[in-house]
Structures are given as structure tokens and as C-alpha cells.
Design a protein around this motif. Structure first.
Motif, PDB file in Angstrom:
ATOM      1  N   PRO A  49       0.761  -1.318   0.073  1.00 46.93           N
ATOM      2  CA  PRO A  49       0.100   0.188   0.009  1.00 46.93           C
ATOM      3  C   PRO A  49       0.881   1.096  -0.023  1.00 46.93           C
ATOM      4  N   MET A  50       0.586   2.113  -0.893  1.00 47.92           N
ATOM      5  CA  MET A  50       1.256   3.498  -0.755  1.00 47.92           C
ATOM      6  C   MET A  50       0.362   4.448  -0.256  1.00 47.92           C
ATOM      7  N   ARG A  51       1.265   5.060   0.976  1.00 47.02           N
ATOM      8  CA  ARG A  51       0.127   5.863   1.964  1.00 47.02           C
ATOM      9  C   ARG A  51       0.691   7.186   1.821  1.00 47.02           C
ATOM     10  N   LEU A  52      -0.237   8.179   1.240  1.00 48.31           N
ATOM     11  CA  LEU A  52       0.429   9.798   1.097  1.00 48.31           C
ATOM     12  C   LEU A  52       0.011  10.612   2.184  1.00 48.31           C
ATOM     13  N   PHE A  53       0.738  11.420   2.752  1.00 47.85           N
ATOM     14  CA  PHE A  53      -0.010  12.282   3.720  1.00 47.85           C
ATOM     15  C   PHE A  53       0.430  13.439   3.593  1.00 47.85           C
ATOM     16  N   GLU A  54      -0.504  14.381   3.814  1.00 46.54           N
ATOM     17  CA  GLU A  54      -0.479  15.784   3.752  1.00 46.54           C
ATOM     18  C   GLU A  54      -1.359  16.664   4.908  1.00 46.54           C
ATOM     19  N   LEU A  55      -0.668  17.744   5.485  1.00 47.52           N
ATOM     20  CA  LEU A  55      -1.711  18.712   6.159  1.00 47.52           C
ATOM     21  C   LEU A  55      -1.942  19.469   5.051  1.00 47.52           C
ATOM     22  N   GLY A  56      -3.312  19.360   4.628  1.00 47.82           N
ATOM     23  CA  GLY A  56      -3.647  20.029   3.490  1.00 47.82           C
ATOM     24  C   GLY A  56      -4.853  21.190   3.966  1.00 47.82           C
ATOM     25  N   THR A  57      -4.616  22.173   3.558  1.00 46.05           N
ATOM     26  CA  THR A  57      -5.476  23.226   3.967  1.00 46.05           C
ATOM     27  C   THR A  57      -6.519  23.412   2.893  1.00 46.05           C
ATOM     28  N   VAL A  58      -7.691  23.202   3.156  1.00 47.52           N
ATOM     29  CA  VAL A  58      -8.815  23.493   2.257  1.00 47.52           C
ATOM     30  C   VAL A  58      -9.903  24.247   2.575  1.00 47.52           C
ATOM     31  N   TYR A  59     -10.580  24.781   1.524  1.00 46.81           N
ATOM     32  CA  TYR A  59     -11.535  25.703   1.661  1.00 46.81           C
ATOM     33  C   TYR A  59     -12.913  25.351   1.222  1.00 46.81           C
ATOM     34  N   ARG A  60     -13.936  25.234   2.049  1.00 47.27           N
ATOM     35  CA  ARG A  60     -15.326  25.090   1.730  1.00 47.27           C
ATOM     36  C   ARG A  60     -16.378  25.882   1.795  1.00 47.27           C
ATOM     37  N   TYR A  61     -17.292  26.256   0.896  1.00 49.83           N
ATOM     38  CA  TYR A  61     -18.111  27.360   1.108  1.00 49.83           C
ATOM     39  C   TYR A  61     -19.178  27.073   1.810  1.00 49.83           C
ATOM     40  N   GLU A  62     -19.229  26.715   3.055  1.00 48.52           N
ATOM     41  CA  GLU A  62     -20.206  26.228   4.038  1.00 48.52           C
ATOM     42  C   GLU A  62     -21.378  27.083   3.999  1.00 48.52           C
ATOM     43  N   ARG A  63     -22.606  26.607   4.090  1.00 46.98           N
ATOM     44  CA  ARG A  63     -23.705  27.597   4.401  1.00 46.98           C
ATOM     45  C   ARG A  63     -23.733  28.121   5.502  1.00 46.98           C
ATOM     46  N   SER A  64     -24.127  29.463   5.683  1.00 49.56           N
ATOM     47  CA  SER A  64     -23.835  30.370   6.532  1.00 49.56           C
ATOM     48  C   SER A  64     -24.110  29.889   7.916  1.00 49.56           C
ATOM     49  N   GLY A  65     -25.400  29.409   7.865  1.00 54.53           N
ATOM     50  CA  GLY A  65     -25.921  29.015   9.286  1.00 54.53           C
ATOM     51  C   GLY A  65     -25.207  27.755   9.966  1.00 54.53           C
ATOM     52  N   VAL A  66     -24.328  27.074   9.258  1.00 49.95           N
ATOM     53  CA  VAL A  66     -23.920  26.150   9.887  1.00 49.95           C
ATOM     54  C   VAL A  66     -22.418  26.246  10.534  1.00 49.95           C
ATOM     55  N   LEU A  67     -21.953  27.561  10.494  1.00 50.27           N
ATOM     56  CA  LEU A  67     -20.452  27.709  10.967  1.00 50.27           C
ATOM     57  C   LEU A  67     -20.540  27.867  12.275  1.00 50.27           C
ATOM     58  N   HIS A  68     -19.486  27.275  12.895  1.00 49.86           N
ATOM     59  CA  HIS A  68     -19.473  27.293  14.436  1.00 49.86           C
ATOM     60  C   HIS A  68     -17.697  27.290  14.884  1.00 49.86           C
ATOM     61  N   GLY A  69     -17.614  28.501  15.059  1.00 49.67           N
ATOM     62  CA  GLY A  69     -16.001  28.605  15.541  1.00 49.67           C
ATOM     63  C   GLY A  69     -15.125  27.737  14.831  1.00 49.67           C
ATOM     64  N   LEU A  70     -14.175  27.130  15.462  1.00 45.78           N
ATOM     65  CA  LEU A  70     -13.260  26.080  14.645  1.00 45.78           C
ATOM     66  C   LEU A  70     -13.840  24.701  14.314  1.00 45.78           C
ATOM     67  N   LEU A  71     -14.934  24.513  15.058  1.00 43.66           N
ATOM     68  CA  LEU A  71     -15.581  23.211  14.827  1.00 43.66           C
ATOM     69  C   LEU A  71     -16.311  22.909  13.342  1.00 43.66           C
ATOM     70  N   ARG A  72     -16.598  23.914  12.876  1.00 45.93           N
ATOM     71  CA  ARG A  72     -17.074  24.277  11.495  1.00 45.93           C
ATOM     72  C   ARG A  72     -16.753  25.493  10.925  1.00 45.93           C
ATOM     73  N   ALA A  73     -15.635  25.497  10.190  1.00 43.16           N
ATOM     74  CA  ALA A  73     -15.140  26.792   9.283  1.00 43.16           C
ATOM     75  C   ALA A  73     -14.991  26.643   8.144  1.00 43.16           C
ATOM     76  N   ARG A  74     -14.630  27.564   7.238  1.00 39.03           N
ATOM     77  CA  ARG A  74     -14.851  27.515   5.677  1.00 39.03           C
ATOM     78  C   ARG A  74     -13.245  27.424   5.241  1.00 39.03           C
ATOM     79  N   GLY A  75     -12.386  27.523   6.194  1.00 40.93           N
ATOM     80  CA  GLY A  75     -10.837  27.117   5.775  1.00 40.93           C
ATOM     81  C   GLY A  75     -10.450  26.348   6.870  1.00 40.93           C
ATOM     82  N   PHE A  76      -9.906  25.072   6.512  1.00 36.71           N
ATOM     83  CA  PHE A  76      -9.385  24.059   7.724  1.00 36.71           C
ATOM     84  C   PHE A  76      -8.134  23.328   6.942  1.00 36.71           C
ATOM     85  N   THR A  77      -7.510  22.905   7.926  1.00 28.71           N
ATOM     86  CA  THR A  77      -6.457  21.794   7.491  1.00 28.71           C
ATOM     87  C   THR A  77      -6.430  20.491   7.912  1.00 28.71           C
ATOM     88  N   GLN A  78      -6.810  19.771   6.918  1.00 32.58           N
ATOM     89  CA  GLN A  78      -6.818  18.294   7.308  1.00 32.58           C
ATOM     90  C   GLN A  78      -5.562  17.419   7.514  1.00 32.58           C
TER      91      GLN A  78
END
Length: 642
Positions: free
Chosen positions: A358-387
Motif C-alpha cells: 500500500p502507498m500511503r500519502l500524507f499531507e496537512l492540506g488546507t482546504v476551503y469549503r463554502y459552507e452555508r452560513s448557518g452551519v458555521l461554528h467557531g473552529l468546529l465548522r469553518a470555511r478554511g481548515f487543515t486536514q
RNA sequence: GCCGGAGUAGCUCAGGGGUAGAGCAGCUCACUCGUAAUGAGCAGGUCGGGGGUUCAAAUCCCCCCUCCGGCUCCA
């Protein structure tokens, strides 16, 4: 005539024929009878008024048991609906179940409830409770029920759904009545409203009928109910405790991060201390991945729209993506919402052999998601975050072993951060899916076996998987018992197809690899938010941005305080010297409220003897500790888990 | 996105048609102190933004933004 029933301890009890659950409880004991709210007969939860039959296995359910509380809360929901119907003639009522820690009921009254309404409803409920109205069960035909609820559209819809699921009109449904109020309900209920000892209405909210945002929005009232005033107070205290642990509050108090409106919704900036903590988490993450068979990779934040077309994201995920950027030459780019296409391109960058899997590739990758405004909740639900994102490419035959290893690795990481209780959800094949069913089945079985072998309790979410593969979600329980979703292990049968991935087998044929997506923290930001709530801001030593505050007693000790700080830094620790013009007490207080793990007080005696006053989190306190000993002790307190 | 609530100093909040207030934090000065708040002084706000009503708006009305609690969605 007499009947015999069996109790949970295996003993038998003889009762007169026609005896009810309440009679049985009384026969067992007076206190049990007083605490009883329902009864389990042959495994089924029933009213205390149920008539028992010879040979029944019986278990009395009391108000302080989970099942008993659910009965209590369900009855509280009825009483609330009764109060609302009293106060708002013509109100439509929909559903009102017991939920964890409370209950709710959905209504339609043509407007929203105000805080004053809630007070009035609560008062009316108190009157109904004081009147001690009995709950009476009645079974009627669906035709009759439709007549009874002739002017209640939501109730009629529920009754019609019952007919449909039973495949025939004319089946029966149960009702519960208490003085003028009637509701469609399976039950069971308390014997009477007077048994509601302690309840409180908490808040109102909009909620869609049947949870469908295309259907009417109802007004939901949330409440809580407990077996005693003390239990209610304890719960309200728990709510207050949760508020105290709110990571958004702690983030500001501890100067870790902020969400300035100028930045845009759902986007955080990381202050020096916050950046220190997440840097430590990221360092840890890279370190353990490197030592557990992963290769680190890096990918950019934007990519051609064509890539997202090929991966299917523009088809299935477009709603959650930031809009396309159109360049001068007409090329279109997209901000990345996920890291997978990049890792796929790395796999596909040259021919691959089975020897690499198995080939296991790993990245701390910062992604951006345009989440619906009503769901945002501090760091727990953000529009930019690092997986902490990894994509594993393996042979079909390796799925089982790989999932097992992944699960073990995930649990190791979660334990390293101080979590001890885990729960898992296993989501299986939905109606719409891609890939071969037998491959799905094998992967699903492999996920289940991995969970079993890890000794994890899990619930199967039948049909809840994504169309491209089954998955495991891991949840942790925090210090006050709340459940947080963190890790996801997702098998993917679709992406290898989308990109026509292949590898050379030992027989020099071409095979398609299987892909597994996984994030352990979920996102660094989210995980840090959960950690803050779990530890109430008092992060373990190795993660604390400041590990020790050095407090000089007077100005003349500043020099020595600096020397101590230097010694700590040389030992790899993160000290801070408090040079402010304040009293010792004030400086101590400041260090403690900032949740620093250690305070080192230095005065005349310490300068003379080369010692410090050492005060550790948890109240341990010692004077005249040799600097070397203090260093040793702090090093132990602040040692990373690995 | 939808329903409701809220935005007044860095933070927590008072004031509710007649030109802005407290505590904490900050700054200055004094104090030089041994384990959870030393004292005094100073400074700090076009009351989230825009429009309207009014002789006069932080206050009343409308629109927008942001946050909070839910719904839906989800890492």
C-alpha cells in the motif's frame, strides 16, 4: 385465580389475575412503586397500567433510569403540547419526542414563540402537573384517528404514513388522553402528569417538518425534564460548564485565535500562542506519520477546474466549493475543497508496481469549503481548515489489513491526545452506489472486523455510506461526556475509476487499486477546538503554548528570573517571565487563569540558593526546589507522548 | 440557506428620542511585595454598516453584515 410473573433477578412473583404493572411494582416494594414510571413486559416498554399475563417477564422502570427518563421526557412533551394548545387555540402540533437530556415538540401557530410565550407555557404546564391528570391509553382504528385529528394536518399525515407502512387502511393506532388533550402516540407514558417532578423549557428554534428543508418550517420548543429537582439543577449546571468550556471563548481568553469580521465568515487567524499549539499538533502528526509508513507530500491550494471535473467534485460537490476563478486567458481555477485529486495525481505521475502498495500519502492540506452560513461554528465548522489527510492506494486483497492498521493507528493518536472513550459508526452501502457489490460487502465486513478486533463499540448506519464506499466514523467522549466526531476512514471505489488508476501486478497485468481516504484529527482546527473543550483550556504540558510562568518577587529578581527562563529554554521548554509591575499574587492569578501548567516564583532566597518556588497545575506547591530538580520535573510534566 | 435572538470601549455589560456609562484589560506614576486581584491618575467609542422618520436617533422604521441558539448539511 393467580398468575406468576418473573422478575429480572429470576425470582417469581405471584399476583392476582388482572394485576397491572403498578400492582406488580407495589407487590415488590413501596419505594419501587413510588419511583416507577413504566414497566418492561417481555422486553417491551409499557404503561404501568398494562394488565399482566401469566408467565410475563417483568422489569419495573424507574424515573432515574435512562429508559425511565425517556418516558418522563416524552410525557413532558405531551404536557407542553397540551399547554400550547390551551394557550394558542388553533395551534397545529406535529411531533414531540424525548431526546438526549430532554424533549422537544414542533408546532405551527402562524408565528414564532417569544420568550414571554415560553414563560406562559411553562406556567400552564405547572398547572397541568399540579392537576395530576391521568394519562389514558386508547387504541382506535386509523379511520377513527383521522376523524379525531380532522383539523390536524401533521397528525393526519403521520396516520396516513402508518396505514401506508402497514399496507392497509383500517389498522389501529394508539392515542393518549389526559383531560381534554389527546395525542397520537405509541407510549408509554407516566401514570399521570403529577409525576413530572422537574422540567424547564430551554429555547425555541425553527425546524423543518420531517426534517425536509423544502417543507414548511415549524416552531420547535426544546425543554428538559428530570426525575428530581436536584437532577435538573445538575443538568443546568452541566450546561453552564459546557458554556465555560466553549472553545470560542477560550480561544479569545487564551489569545489563541480570532475570527475578525473583516476576514470573512468561518475564517480564523492564528495568534502567536494559537499558532504554537497547532504547530505542535502538526509536528506531532508529521512525526507519527513518518514513523508509521506514510510519505509526506504537498499540494497547492488551487487547481484547474478540469481536475475537479474529472474527480467528480464539480458534479457532486459544487455547492460547497468557492466559485470558479476565471483567468484572463479563459482558464478556470478552483480553490481546493479536498486534497484527494492531488494525491491521485501523485500516484498517477508514473507507472506503479504492486511492490509499492500500500502507498500511503500524507499531507496537512488546507482546504476551503463554502459552507452555508448557518452551519458555521467557531473552529468546529469553518470555511478554511487543515486536514491531516491521507490517501492510501492498495490492492483489493490488502483492504482488510490496511483498515486494521489504520484503526490501530487512529486510536493510538487519539489516546496520545488524552481521549479514552471511543465510539464508532459503520456506514454501509446506500441504494445508489458505484463499484461491485461483492467488493462493497468485503470492505464492509473488513471494517466491522477491524472494529471488533480493536474492541470498539459501534453502531451500523445501514445505507448511510457515501455512494463511492463504506466508512467508519470515530467519535470521542470528552471530559464531561460529550461526543465529538473526529476521525473518518472512508473506502473509495470511485476515484480510482475516475482517474483510471492502475498498477502492475506480479504477473505483469494491470489492476485498479482501491483508495482509502482518512483524516485522524479530522481537521487540525476542529481537533484543537475539541481539545480546548475537553481540557477546558488547560492543555496538557506538551501542548501548552506557555509551559511555565516565571514570577520574580521584586524588581531586583528580574535578572535571576531571566536566567531561570534561559535554563528552561535550553531544556526545550517554553517559559514566559512576568515582568509586570504587579504583586506576586496578581501574577500567580494571571498565570493560573491563562492555564499555564507551572508557575516558578523566584525571590531573595532562590537567588541565593539557586532554587525556585515550584507550583504545578493541580495545586502541588513546593518552595526552595533546586533549579535542576525543577527542570527535571517540568520536563516530565511536558514530555510529548512520543 | 431557513426560523428566532443579539451587536454600545480590547472583554463583560448598563443606558432605550435631547450631543455616551461601569467593572476588568491598557497606559503613566507610586509601591518592591513569597503563591488566585496594591493604590492613584490617564486614555479609550461617528453605539456593526447604509438608508429613512424627526427640530433632534445608540434609542423608532427598512435593508445589509457579523455573531449566538436551532433546522438542514457536515471535518
Amino acid at each position: 385465580m393467580a398468575i406468576n410473573i418473573t422478575l429480572p433477578d429470576g425470582s417469581a412473583l405471584q399476583l392476582e389475575s388482572g394485576s397491572t404493572g403498578a400492582t406488580a411494582a407495589r407487590a415488590i416494594g413501596r419505594r419501587l412503586a413510588e419511583a416507577a414510571v413504566a414497566i418492561r413486559v417481555n422486553g417491551e416498554l409499557r404503561d404501568l397500567a398494562v394488565v399482566l399475563a401469566d408467565g410475563d417477564a417483568v422489569e419495573v422502570i424507574t424515573a432515574d433510569a435512562d429508559m425511565g427518563r425517556a418516558v418522563l421526557r416524552h410525557s413532558a412533551a405531551h404536557v407542553m403540547a397540551q399547554a400550547v394548545l390551551d394557550l394558542f387555540p388553533g395551534a397545529q402540533y406535529a411531533i414531540g419526542p424525548a431526546i438526549e437530556d430532554g424533549f422537544y415538540y414542533d408546532f405551527h401557530i402562524g408565528r414564532a414563540f417569544t420568550p414571554e410565550d415560553l414563560e406562559a407555557i411553562e406556567s400552564r404546564m405547572a398547572e397541568i402537573v399540579a392537576a395530576d391528570q391521568p394519562f389514558e391509553r386508547e387504541v382506535v382504528s386509523t379511520q377513527r384517528a383521522l376523524e379525531i385529528f380532522a383539523d390536524q394536518a401533521f397528525k393526519r399525515e403521520i396516520i396516513e404514513a402508518v396505514e401506508e407502512s402497514e399496507g392497509a387502511a383500517g389498522v389501529e393506532v394508539s392515542l393518549y388522553r389526559n383531560r381534554g388533550f389527546v395525542d397520537l402516540c405509541r407510549g408509554p407514558h407516566l401514570p399521570s402528569t403529577g409525576r413530572l417532578a422537574a422540567f424547564k423549557l430551554l429555547r425555541t428554534a425553527g425546524a423543518y417538518w420531517r426534517g425536509d428543508e423544502h417543507r414548511p418550517q415549524l416552531q420547535r420548543i426544546y425543554g428538559t425534564a428530570w426525575e428530581s429537582r436536584e437532577a435538573l439543577d445538575a443538568y443546568l449546571h452541566r450546561l453552564e460548564e459546557a458554556r465555560r468550556r466553549d472553545h470560542r471563548r477560550l480561544g479569545a481568553d487564551l489569545d489563541l485565535f480570532s475570527f475578525p469580521p473583516e476576514l470573512g465568515s468561518g475564517l480564523a487567524i492564528w495568534h502567536p500562542k494559537g499558532a504554537t499549539v497547532r504547530g505542535l499538533m502538526e509536528d506531532y502528526s508529521r512525526r507519527v506519520h513518518q514513523t508509521h509508513g506514510y510519505q509526506l507530500v504537498v499540494s497547492p491550494h488551487v487547481a484547474r477546474a478540469d481536475l475537479w471535473q474529472q474527480s467528480g467534485h464539480l458534479g457532486f460537490y459544487a455547492e460547497t466549493m468557492y466559485p470558479l476563478m476565471e483567468l484572463d486567458d479563459g482558464d478556470r481555477y478552483v480553490l481546493k475543497p479536498m486534497n484527494c485529486p492531488f494525491h491521485i495525481l501523485i500516484f498517477a505521475s508514473r507507472g506503479r508496481s504492486y511492490r509499492e502498495l500500500p502507498m500511503r500519502l500524507f499531507e496537512l492540506g488546507t482546504v476551503y469549503r463554502y459552507e452555508r452560513s448557518g452551519v458555521l461554528h467557531g473552529l468546529l465548522r469553518a470555511r478554511g481548515f487543515t486536514q491531516d489527510d491521507s490517501h492510501i492506494f492498495c490492492m483489493e486483497s490488502q483492504i482488510g489489513e490496511e483498515l486494521q492498521g489504520l484503526l490501530d493507528f487512529s486510536l493510538m493518536v487519539l489516546r496520545d491526545f488524552g481521549f479514552e472513550a471511543f465510539e464508532a459508526d459503520l456506514s454501509t452501502r446506500p441504494e445508489k452506489f458505484v463499484g461491485r457489490p461483492e467488493l462493497w460487502d468485503r470492505a464492509t465486513v473488513a471494517l466491522g472486523e477491524a472494529l471488533d478486533r480493536a474492541g470498539l463499540a459501534y453502531t451500523v448506519a445501514e445505507g448511510e455510506g457515501a455512494f463511492y464506499g463504506p466508512k467508519i466514523d470515530l467519535h470521542v467522549r470528552d471530559a464531561i461526556g460529550r461526543r465529538w466526531q473526529v476521525t473518518t476512514l472512508q473506502v473509495d471505489f470511485a476515484q480510482p475509476d475516475n482517474f483510471s488508476l492502475e498498477y502492475a501486478t506480479a504477473d505483469n497485468t494491470r489492476e485498479r487499486p482501491v483508495m482509502i481516504h482518512r483524516a485522524l484529527f479530522g481537521s487540525v482546527e476542529r481537533f484543537l477546538g475539541v481539545l480546548l473543550e475537553h481540557y477546558a483550556g488547560a492543555l496538557p504540558g506538551w501542548l501548552a503554548p506557555v509551559q511555565a510562568t516565571i514570577v520574580p518577587v521584586a524588581d531586583r529578581h528580574h535578572g535571576y528570573a531571566g536566567e531561570v527562563a534561559g535554563a528552561l529554554e535550553a531544556a526545550g521548554l517554553r517559559p514566559e517571565v512576568d515582568l509586570a509591575d504587579d504583586t506576586v499574587g496578581e501574577k500567580i492569578r494571571r498565570a493560573l487563569t491563562h492555564k499555564h501548567p507551572a508557575v516558578l516564583v523566584v525571590g531573595d532566597r532562590d537567588v541565593a540558593a539557586g532554587t525556585v518556588g515550584l507550583r504545578l497545575r493541580g495545586g502541588e506547591e513546593a518552595r526552595g526546589v533546586a533549579l535542576a530538580d525543577a527542570l527535571e520535573r517540568l520536563g516530565r510534566e511536558c514530555r510529548p507522548p512520543r
